[in-house]
Motif scaffolding. Structure first.
Motif, PDB file in Angstrom:
ATOM      1  N   VAL A   2       0.844  -1.476  -0.104  1.00 27.17           N
ATOM      2  CA  VAL A   2       0.025   0.175   0.078  1.00 27.17           C
ATOM      3  C   VAL A   2       1.028   1.287   0.045  1.00 27.17           C
ATOM      4  O   VAL A   2       1.741   1.411   0.727  1.00 27.17           O
ATOM      5  CB  VAL A   2      -1.060   0.133   1.185  1.00 27.17           C
ATOM      6  N   LEU A   3       0.778   2.046  -1.058  1.00 24.20           N
ATOM      7  CA  LEU A   3       1.473   3.228  -1.276  1.00 24.20           C
ATOM      8  C   LEU A   3       0.575   4.452  -0.872  1.00 24.20           C
ATOM      9  O   LEU A   3      -0.066   4.717  -2.125  1.00 24.20           O
ATOM     10  CB  LEU A   3       2.068   3.273  -2.605  1.00 24.20           C
ATOM     11  N   PRO A   4       0.341   5.235   0.102  1.00 26.31           N
ATOM     12  CA  PRO A   4      -0.374   6.375   0.405  1.00 26.31           C
ATOM     13  C   PRO A   4      -0.224   7.654  -0.594  1.00 26.31           C
ATOM     14  O   PRO A   4       0.825   8.024  -0.440  1.00 26.31           O
ATOM     15  CB  PRO A   4      -0.470   6.651   1.893  1.00 26.31           C
ATOM     16  N   LEU A  36       1.675   6.577   9.129  1.00 25.79           N
ATOM     17  CA  LEU A  36       1.235   5.921   8.123  1.00 25.79           C
ATOM     18  C   LEU A  36       2.230   4.686   7.653  1.00 25.79           C
ATOM     19  O   LEU A  36       1.893   3.462   7.477  1.00 25.79           O
ATOM     20  CB  LEU A  36       1.213   6.600   6.748  1.00 25.79           C
ATOM     21  N   CYS A  90       2.485   0.846   5.904  1.00 30.79           N
ATOM     22  CA  CYS A  90       2.257   1.413   4.414  1.00 30.79           C
ATOM     23  C   CYS A  90       3.743   1.180   3.935  1.00 30.79           C
ATOM     24  O   CYS A  90       4.752   1.236   4.698  1.00 30.79           O
ATOM     25  CB  CYS A  90       1.899   2.874   4.566  1.00 30.79           C
ATOM     26  N   ASN A  91       3.973   1.240   2.615  1.00 24.27           N
ATOM     27  CA  ASN A  91       5.123   0.628   1.935  1.00 24.27           C
ATOM     28  C   ASN A  91       6.204   1.686   1.298  1.00 24.27           C
ATOM     29  O   ASN A  91       7.153   1.762   0.769  1.00 24.27           O
ATOM     30  CB  ASN A  91       5.192  -0.477   0.811  1.00 24.27           C
ATOM     31  N   VAL A 126      -6.544   5.384   2.806  1.00 29.57           N
ATOM     32  CA  VAL A 126      -5.616   5.083   3.725  1.00 29.57           C
ATOM     33  C   VAL A 126      -5.045   6.329   4.426  1.00 29.57           C
ATOM     34  O   VAL A 126      -4.388   6.061   5.680  1.00 29.57           O
ATOM     35  CB  VAL A 126      -4.286   4.590   2.852  1.00 29.57           C
ATOM     36  N   PRO A 144      -4.950   3.646   7.971  1.00 34.34           N
ATOM     37  CA  PRO A 144      -3.965   2.884   7.117  1.00 34.34           C
ATOM     38  C   PRO A 144      -4.205   1.277   7.546  1.00 34.34           C
ATOM     39  O   PRO A 144      -3.759   0.528   6.876  1.00 34.34           O
ATOM     40  CB  PRO A 144      -2.689   3.535   7.712  1.00 34.34           C
ATOM     41  N   SER A 202      -6.667  -0.397   5.586  1.00 34.53           N
ATOM     42  CA  SER A 202      -6.378  -0.530   4.406  1.00 34.53           C
ATOM     43  C   SER A 202      -5.079  -1.478   3.944  1.00 34.53           C
ATOM     44  O   SER A 202      -5.414  -2.208   2.906  1.00 34.53           O
ATOM     45  CB  SER A 202      -5.909   0.796   3.649  1.00 34.53           C
ATOM     46  N   VAL A 203      -4.100  -1.519   4.881  1.00 27.48           N
ATOM     47  CA  VAL A 203      -3.150  -2.471   4.473  1.00 27.48           C
ATOM     48  C   VAL A 203      -3.656  -3.900   4.746  1.00 27.48           C
ATOM     49  O   VAL A 203      -3.438  -4.777   3.951  1.00 27.48           O
ATOM     50  CB  VAL A 203      -2.026  -2.079   5.660  1.00 27.48           C
TER      51      VAL A 203
END
Length: 301
Positions: free
Chosen positions: A10-12, A36, A41-42, A213, A217, A220-221
């Protein structure tokens, strides 16, 4: 060619927080970025459409990018959106991003002037050639009135070794399928719409450039990871809860709506820069009813 590892998870696409004078709130940016990342998040994508990039000056964008890089502290890459009215400015922003220590670039087609393939290609080629950073091409025909077909992406990938990913936001999961079929061994495909995450993953997407996200977050992840693991019953259960919020990412006032979700979730405020205005009246009341219901019913994950 070895595939870069930054295009996964997941890239916000982060919102840009403003203070009471509508200046960028850099202290909150740093706090938000760390939160995040702490929640799985990545990567971090500043200066996108959700980040109100069109209302930020060049210097503001560079300052925002530097704050994100400092806050990320090497834990995940910062991948700014590179969008500008002129190719020259887009190239300068790409180079400034590289100088700031970014890990990649999200390359947008020309802003406002939307033309044919020859001109689209020349613009994104100039941006991708400006640095050696890995690049993600952003395809969003509804928003930008330009459309990169799978064959055109293949043509760009053949000429630019640093084109490593595509954010597909046409809203048609068949486009994800087509990209994966033609380029799956060469270019990673990501889903760029919040309310298409499960469909996108099912079609072969490897990452999700997400909006809601910003406020949710962890949920979402986990949503993405369940889909990626093929745990569809669990993914669908979470998706059904999440969908009323995810749909707020795909309407004209998505920036105002996502900032409102952040405010309701206690991580941000609803301030936006004109020409956007904060939601008022019945429109705001209806949005708040949807948001508050979802937050009340938020599953424990």
């Amino acid at each position: 060619m070895s595939m870069s590892t930054i295009w996964h998870g997941v890239l916000p696409a982060i919102t840009t927080p403003f203070d009471a004078d509508l200046a960028i709130d850099h202290a909150f940016v740093a706090q938000h970025v760390r939160w995040l990342i702490d929640n799985g998040c990545n990567g971090i994508i500043p200066c996108g459409s959700l980040g109100e990039g069109a209302t930020l000056s060049f210097d503001e964008k560079v300052a925002l990018i530097r704050t994100c890089v400092e806050a990320a502290a090497g834990r995940v890459p910062v991948i700014p959106g590179i969008a500008a009215l002129s190719t020259d400015e887009a190239v300068r922003l790409a180079r400034a991003s590289a100088d700031a220590g970014c890990g990649g670039l999200m390359v947008l087609p020309p802003y406002v002037y939307s033309s044919d393939w020859r001109e689209m290609k020349a613009h994104v080629a100039a941006v991708m050639s400006a640095t050696t950073l890995p690049c993600m091409l952003y395809n969003n025909p509804p928003a930008y009135k330009t459309d990169f077909s799978a064959a055109q992406v293949a043509e760009l990938a053949a000429e630019h070794g640093n084109l490593q990913a595509v954010k597909e936001s046409s809203g048609d999961s068949r486009r994800v399928t087509a990209l994966v079929a033609l380029l799956g061994a060469r270019v990673r495909v990501g889903v760029g719409l919040d309310d298409m995450v499960c469909e996108g993953v099912a079609a072969g997407a490897e990452f999700w450039v997400a909006g809601t996200v910003n406020a949710l977050p962890r949920e979402s992840v986990i949503q993405f990871e369940l889909a990626k693991a093929g745990r569809w019953d669990e993914a669908q259960a979470l998706y059904r809860w999440h969908l009323p919020l995810l749909r707020l990412d795909t309407v004209v006032k998505f920036v105002q709506l996502i900032k409102l979700i952040q405010q309701e979730a206690g991580m941000g405020n609803e301030r936006v820069r004109p020409p956007r205005l904060e939601l008022v009246g019945a429109e705001r009341d209806e949005a708040l009813a949807v948001i508050r219901k979802a937050l009340r019913e938020k599953p424990v994950v």
